[in-house]
Design an enzyme around this catalytic site. Structure first.
Site, PDB file in Angstrom:
ATOM      1  N   LYS A   1      14.314 -59.428  76.827  1.00 47.49           N
ATOM      2  CA  LYS A   1      13.899 -59.282  75.418  1.00 47.49           C
ATOM      3  C   LYS A   1      13.795 -60.855  75.133  1.00 47.49           C
ATOM      4  O   LYS A   1      14.598 -61.762  75.722  1.00 47.49           O
ATOM      5  CB  LYS A   1      14.947 -58.567  74.686  1.00 47.49           C
TER       6      LYS A   1
ATOM      7  N   SER B   1      15.711 -52.928  67.627  1.00 49.11           N
ATOM      8  CA  SER B   1      14.665 -53.988  67.742  1.00 49.11           C
ATOM      9  C   SER B   1      14.686 -54.403  69.250  1.00 49.11           C
ATOM     10  O   SER B   1      13.308 -54.870  69.357  1.00 49.11           O
ATOM     11  CB  SER B   1      15.480 -55.206  67.153  1.00 49.11           C
TER      12      SER B   1
ATOM     13  N   SER C   1      20.471 -51.745  68.544  1.00 46.25           N
ATOM     14  CA  SER C   1      18.987 -52.232  69.234  1.00 46.25           C
ATOM     15  C   SER C   1      18.943 -51.812  70.451  1.00 46.25           C
ATOM     16  O   SER C   1      17.584 -52.076  70.951  1.00 46.25           O
ATOM     17  CB  SER C   1      18.844 -53.540  68.843  1.00 46.25           C
TER      18      SER C   1
HETATM   19  N1  GLN Z   1      18.554 -51.784  63.211  1.00 47.32           N
HETATM   20  C1  GLN Z   1      19.737 -52.797  63.053  1.00 47.32           C
HETATM   21  C2  GLN Z   1      19.317 -53.878  62.405  1.00 47.32           C
HETATM   22  O1  GLN Z   1      18.201 -54.025  61.965  1.00 47.32           O
HETATM   23  C3  GLN Z   1      20.281 -53.126  64.403  1.00 47.32           C
HETATM   24  C4  GLN Z   1      19.573 -54.314  65.204  1.00 47.32           C
HETATM   25  C5  GLN Z   1      20.377 -54.474  66.317  1.00 47.32           C
HETATM   26  O2  GLN Z   1      21.034 -53.929  66.906  1.00 47.32           O
HETATM   27  N2  GLN Z   1      19.892 -55.956  66.844  1.00 47.32           N
HETATM   28  O3  GLN Z   1      20.066 -54.667  62.019  1.00 47.32           O
END
Ligand code: GLN
Length: 510
Positions: free
Chosen positions: A74, A149, A173
């Site tokens: 990532k 994400s 994420s």
């Molecule tokens: N979807 C969540 C957010 O937007 C989690 C993001 C993540 O775990 N990096 O904050």
């Protein structure tokens, strides 16, 4: 079946070489990435060179445990000499000058790093639509999102563009995209894996973990990256157990089923898949199901979006265009400043009385070139969602609202953690859906942040409590994957891996 092990066996038995394995991944990336948009950088030549070196070590019987594993990273984890952009304009063109600890460990274990994966900007999002590289598409249905994400990581593994991927999980994420793309995603206990070299979103929530095609592979990757690290003072000294050893142990797992995870907002189809799988496990006497309650669950989204944004606003303050990040055009900015000042001065000279005072005040309160540079660089560098988070976070931390929001949310965080401690005194793991729905259409939630945030309803609690969680494919609903989530107490990754393995072993799961 472990892809890492089967690939390695094939190489050792000379059925194929690692170079051939890498070439077939590169060929598939060439064919599918144009549409899926999972990789943002692919290291073709370097990968072939590395393949040759690792192959030699395999032949000599000296290769590390991840030889044969081709892994994507990532774009939020620093890799020396590679662009690390976090899918943000503010870090566009930035090349890391060091390896994150997880990267160093993967290299030492002889994993082959094939490229960098698309994501939501700085990890903020649940659909991978907040990226300067454009959205990632779900390999199961290219009109749908892969989740986020770590959407690039999940899509790449699902489409067989690499054996495994690293993602990061601040509020879901790793697990939510794994659920949407039909792969395994493991979020380790906070402190289990070093965060050194992970670009920080919300430091007390962030965890790095693997996305893979099987539970065994998740265990293998975790094995290599877990453990204490002097570079990260929050990494734990807790010994790292053998994660693959007890995967198929016999004793019955006590599984807590929280009523709060099956209520309003959960798609009935998803509910049926999860219910069905749990009942099947119970019938086969693999698990004992126990209804439990996590009474503070309903506050987790609000608590998460207060605390995570607060931490983000502080973490992202470093991107000022001076020390870090994109810098706005300074000469243009100076020129504008000079012109504005001249115009004000002119007005001042030709006015009198009250009017004169006003012009002079305006002249005095003009931002300095430096302040303008900060503002302009950040305005140009950050995307919409990141700006929204910075503003929310700054607001909840501001003197007037700190007690009402930030301080209160910290207290609720403590209650949420206590719910889990109570539950884990009676059960080994907690089961439920990973996400309330399957993958949604691209664009469907882009203009409604609350709808987007509600995706994280079952995942944020694990980050608030610092515990571990895994999402494992549990079935298909209308052509789309459904993930089941298992949560485990701190440092009990072995138990959630075991639970995940039970799902894999169910008939029809392969
Ligand atoms: N979807 C969540 C957010 O937007 C989690 C993001 C993540 O775990 N990096 O904050």
């Amino acid at each position: 079946m472990s892809k890492i092990r089967s690939t390695r066996e094939k190489i050792v038995n000379r059925e194929s070489s690692l170079t051939e394995v890498v070439e077939s991944y590169l060929e598939r990336i060439g064919r599918r990435n144009g549409k899926l948009n999972a990789f943002v950088t692919v290291e073709g030549e370097e990968s072939k060179k590395r393949a040759y070196e690792i192959q030699k070590r395999l032949e000599r019987g000296e290769a590390g445990p991840l030889a044969g594993c081709v892994i994507g990273i990532k774009d939020i984890i620093c890799e020396k000499g590679k662009r690390t952009s976090c899918a943000s304009n503010i870090l566009k063109g930035f090349e890391s000058i060091y390896d994150a600890t997880v990267i160093r460990r993967l290299k030492e274990a002889d994993a082959l790093l094939i490229g960098r994966l698309n994501m939501d900007e700085f990890g903020m999002g649940s659909s991978n639509e907040n990226s300067i590289y454009g959205p990632v598409r779900n390999p199961h249905d290219e009109t749908r999102v892969p989740g986020g994400s770590s959407g690039g990581s999940a899509a790449a593994v699902a489409a067989n563009l690499c054996t495994a991927a690293l993602g990061s999980d601040t509020g879901g994420s790793i697990r939510q995209p794994a659920s949407f793309c039909g792969v395994v995603g493991l979020k380790p206990t906070w402190g289990r894996v070093s965060r050194y070299g992970l670009v920080a979103f919300a430091s007390s929530f962030d965890s790095i973990g693997p996305l893979t095609n099987s539970v065994t592979d998740a265990a293998l990757v975790l094995q290599s990256i877990a453990g204490e690290d002097p570079e990260d003072g929050t990494s734990s000294a807790e010994p790292v157990p053998d994660y693959t050893a007890g995967l198929e142990a016999d004793e019955v797992l006590r599984v807590g089923v929280p009523e709060e995870y099956f209520g309003e907002g959960l798609h009935v189809g998803v509910r049926n898949v999860i219910d069905g799988r749990l009942k099947q496990l119970e019938k086969e006497r693999k698990v004992e199901l126990k209804p439990i309650s996590l009474p503070h669950s309903r506050y987790s989204i609000a608590t998460y979006y207060i605390l995570a944004t607060a931490e983000a606003s502080s973490n992202l303050a470093r991107f000022d265009g001076v020390r870090y990040g994109h810098r706005s055009d300074v000469s243009k900015l100076k020129e504008e400043l000079r012109e504005e000042r001249e115009a004000l001065q002119k007005s001042l000279n030709s006015s009198r009385g009250d009017q004169r005072d006003r012009w002079s005040q305006q002249l005095d309160s003009m931002d300095s070139a430096l302040i303008r540079l900060y503002k302009r660089s950040r305005t140009e560098g950050f995307g919409r969602e990141v700006k929204r988070r910075i503003m929310l976070g700054t607001y909840v931390l501001s003197a007037g609202y700190y007690d009402a929001y930030y301080a209160k949310a910290q207290k609720v965080r403590r209650l949420i953690r206590q719910d889990f401690l109570d539950a884990f005194s009676e059960v080994d793991v907690i089961a439920g859906p990973t996400a309330p729905t399957t993958a949604f259409e691209l664009g469907a939630r882009l203009n409604d942040p609350v709808q987007m945030y509600l995706n994280d309803i079952y995942t944020t609690a694990a980050n608030l409590a610092g515990i571990c969680g895994i999402s494992v494919p549990a079935g298909i609903l209308e052509g789309l994957p459904v993930g089941i989530q298992f949560l485990g107490n701190r440092f009990e990754e072995q138990k959630i891996l075991r639970a995940g393995r039970l799902i894999e072993l169910l008939e029809g799961q392969g």
